[in-house]
Design a protein around this motif. Sequence first.
Motif, short mmCIF file in Angstrom:
data_model
loop_
_atom_site.label_atom_id
_atom_site.label_comp_id
_atom_site.label_asym_id
_atom_site.label_seq_id
_atom_site.Cartn_x
_atom_site.Cartn_y
_atom_site.Cartn_z
N ALA A 98 0.85 -1.20 0.00
CA ALA A 98 0.00 0.00 0.00
C ALA A 98 0.89 1.25 0.00
N PHE A 99 2.04 1.16 0.63
CA PHE A 99 2.96 2.31 0.71
C PHE A 99 3.64 2.56 -0.62
N VAL A 100 4.00 1.46 -1.31
CA VAL A 100 4.61 1.62 -2.63
C VAL A 100 3.58 2.23 -3.58
N HIS A 101 2.36 1.73 -3.48
CA HIS A 101 1.32 2.17 -4.40
C HIS A 101 1.08 3.68 -4.25
N THR A 102 0.73 4.11 -3.04
CA THR A 102 0.40 5.53 -2.87
C THR A 102 1.65 6.42 -2.92
N ASN A 103 2.67 6.06 -2.15
CA ASN A 103 3.78 6.99 -1.98
C ASN A 103 4.67 7.08 -3.21
N VAL A 104 4.83 5.95 -3.91
CA VAL A 104 5.71 5.97 -5.08
C VAL A 104 4.89 6.22 -6.35
N ILE A 105 3.96 5.31 -6.64
CA ILE A 105 3.18 5.44 -7.88
C ILE A 105 2.38 6.75 -7.87
N GLY A 106 1.76 7.05 -6.73
CA GLY A 106 0.95 8.27 -6.64
C GLY A 106 1.79 9.52 -6.94
N THR A 107 2.99 9.56 -6.42
CA THR A 107 3.86 10.72 -6.66
C THR A 107 4.22 10.82 -8.15
N VAL A 135 14.04 9.41 5.58
CA VAL A 135 14.78 8.96 4.40
C VAL A 135 16.28 8.88 4.69
N TYR A 136 16.75 9.64 5.69
CA TYR A 136 18.19 9.68 5.98
C TYR A 136 18.65 8.51 6.83
N GLY A 137 17.70 7.69 7.30
CA GLY A 137 18.09 6.52 8.09
C GLY A 137 18.14 6.84 9.56
N THR A 138 19.17 6.37 10.23
CA THR A 138 19.22 6.54 11.68
C THR A 138 20.57 7.11 12.10
N LEU A 139 20.55 7.89 13.19
CA LEU A 139 21.78 8.51 13.70
C LEU A 139 22.25 7.77 14.95
N ARG A 154 15.19 2.68 6.05
CA ARG A 154 15.28 1.34 6.64
C ARG A 154 13.93 0.71 6.94
N SER A 155 12.83 1.44 6.73
CA SER A 155 11.51 0.83 6.87
C SER A 155 10.81 0.91 5.51
N PRO A 156 9.79 0.07 5.29
CA PRO A 156 9.05 0.20 4.03
C PRO A 156 8.51 1.62 3.83
N TYR A 157 8.06 2.26 4.93
CA TYR A 157 7.57 3.64 4.81
C TYR A 157 8.68 4.56 4.32
N SER A 158 9.83 4.54 5.00
CA SER A 158 10.87 5.50 4.63
C SER A 158 11.46 5.18 3.25
N ALA A 159 11.48 3.86 2.91
CA ALA A 159 11.97 3.50 1.57
C ALA A 159 11.03 4.04 0.50
N SER A 163 12.10 6.83 -2.21
CA SER A 163 11.90 6.57 -3.63
C SER A 163 11.14 7.73 -4.27
N SER A 164 10.10 8.21 -3.60
CA SER A 164 9.32 9.32 -4.18
C SER A 164 10.20 10.57 -4.30
N ASP A 165 11.07 10.81 -3.32
CA ASP A 165 11.98 11.97 -3.40
C ASP A 165 12.87 11.85 -4.64
N HIS A 166 13.38 10.63 -4.88
CA HIS A 166 14.26 10.43 -6.04
C HIS A 166 13.51 10.71 -7.34
N PHE A 167 12.26 10.26 -7.40
CA PHE A 167 11.48 10.53 -8.62
C PHE A 167 11.28 12.03 -8.82
N VAL A 168 11.01 12.75 -7.73
CA VAL A 168 10.79 14.20 -7.86
C VAL A 168 12.06 14.86 -8.42
N ARG A 169 13.21 14.46 -7.88
CA ARG A 169 14.47 15.05 -8.37
C ARG A 169 14.75 14.63 -9.82
N ALA A 170 14.36 13.40 -10.17
CA ALA A 170 14.55 12.94 -11.56
C ALA A 170 13.75 13.81 -12.52
N TRP A 171 12.54 14.20 -12.13
CA TRP A 171 11.70 15.04 -13.01
C TRP A 171 12.30 16.47 -13.12
#
Length: 351
Positions: A98-107, A135-139, A154-159, A163-171
Amino acid sequence: MAHSILITGGAGFIGSHVVRRFLDAFPDAHIVNLDALTYAGNLENLRDIEDNPRYTFVKGDITDAELVDRLFGEHGFDGVVHLAAESHVDRSIADPLAFVHTNVIGTVVLLHAAKKHWGEQTDGKRFYHVSTDEVYGTLGAEGLFTEDTPYDPRSPYSASKASSDHFVRAWYHTYGLPVVLSNCSNNYGSFQFPEKLLPLAIRNIRDGKPIPIYGDGKYTRDWLWVVDHARAIEVVYRDGVLGETYNIGGFNEWQNIDLIHLLCKVMDRKLNRPEGESAKLITFVKDRPGHDKRYAIDAGKIADKLGWKPSVTFEQGLEKTVDWYLANETWLEHVTSGAYKQYYEKQYADR
Ligand code: NAD
Ligand code: DAU
């Protein structure tokens, strides 16, 4: 012609504060709020502005490419402020797709529509992607996340958010889409769904139920009042440099266990309970898998370049937040009936 802004996820926690803020801050703007009204979206969050003639609500999914394309055509958006997401780490562990669908595909659907409709005519246009510090992981014990910290989700949410951030920068790099991004730390405040630590703890303390603390409770988060995040989003939308990222945070780190002890003290006072009463509810439970140890944001760039800083201290923000939840029992009852009840029982059953 009026400035037209699409806000996605405007019926959620942060989105509802952003809709309210933008209606005030941009008096010539028309705001369209596209929200699927998942369990986390709630039109009660927007009752005070729903009759504003400069506001339109559309119930729909950001992954519905036809709908998004039609909305761009009908409204001629100048700006997009993209907040719609699946946002809860525990749910991402249980249901990652569900996270890949909305957060990645939706973006990507939104980026694609913006590129199609704006083409080369990008003057005055802006696609703002709202992201997270996760997105930066853990300190470890030292250091802060800066805009240059390498991504290490490191979690499916943050991954999915990374991923969505990378797509935004790619555009931005590939198609010249005028984008801007921000990555914020943990928000707290009114209208936050009570699956998240603070409203969950406030509700359980009120009801005399156990406050579940994952692991040893020594995980650290950097807390920011949601109204200050909405103010930051306004500033970045207005003045952020295209292609750039701004980290947003409160310079306000707390270990979960210390935060909950502070909250217990405030709750004892508000509920006229003897000091120490609420803290008896603290219950250590099984840890979250892959639990990130510490997040902390260096918000120096947004302060130096755009002049933003938080408007309240943590103590002030926490007081306002507790007052709001105690005064809005009906809201809490509405959002916690039905499906959330089942989620809660499942999530905490084997802990
Ligand atoms: P939330 O879960 O409270 O709200 C999300 C909103 O998005 C809801 O109204 C929901 O109905 C809507 N939504 C979900 N899937 C959708 C879809 N497919 N189509 C249309 N709408 C959909 O989330 P939040 O805490 O307000 O977070 C908002 C954004 O800010 C997210 O992108 C999140 O990653 C980011 N963020 C949150 C925090 C935080 O502490 N809460 C911190 C930093 C960044
Ligand atoms: O850092 C920004 C992120 O903050 C946002 O991107 C996310 O959308 C938002 O949900 C939030 O993520 P966290 O995982 O940090 O928030 P949560 O409220 O779920 O948990 C805060 C801390 O409290 C974390 O260390 C886990 C812990 N926790 C959480 C719950 C729900 C508990 O100890 N017990 C709990 O019952």
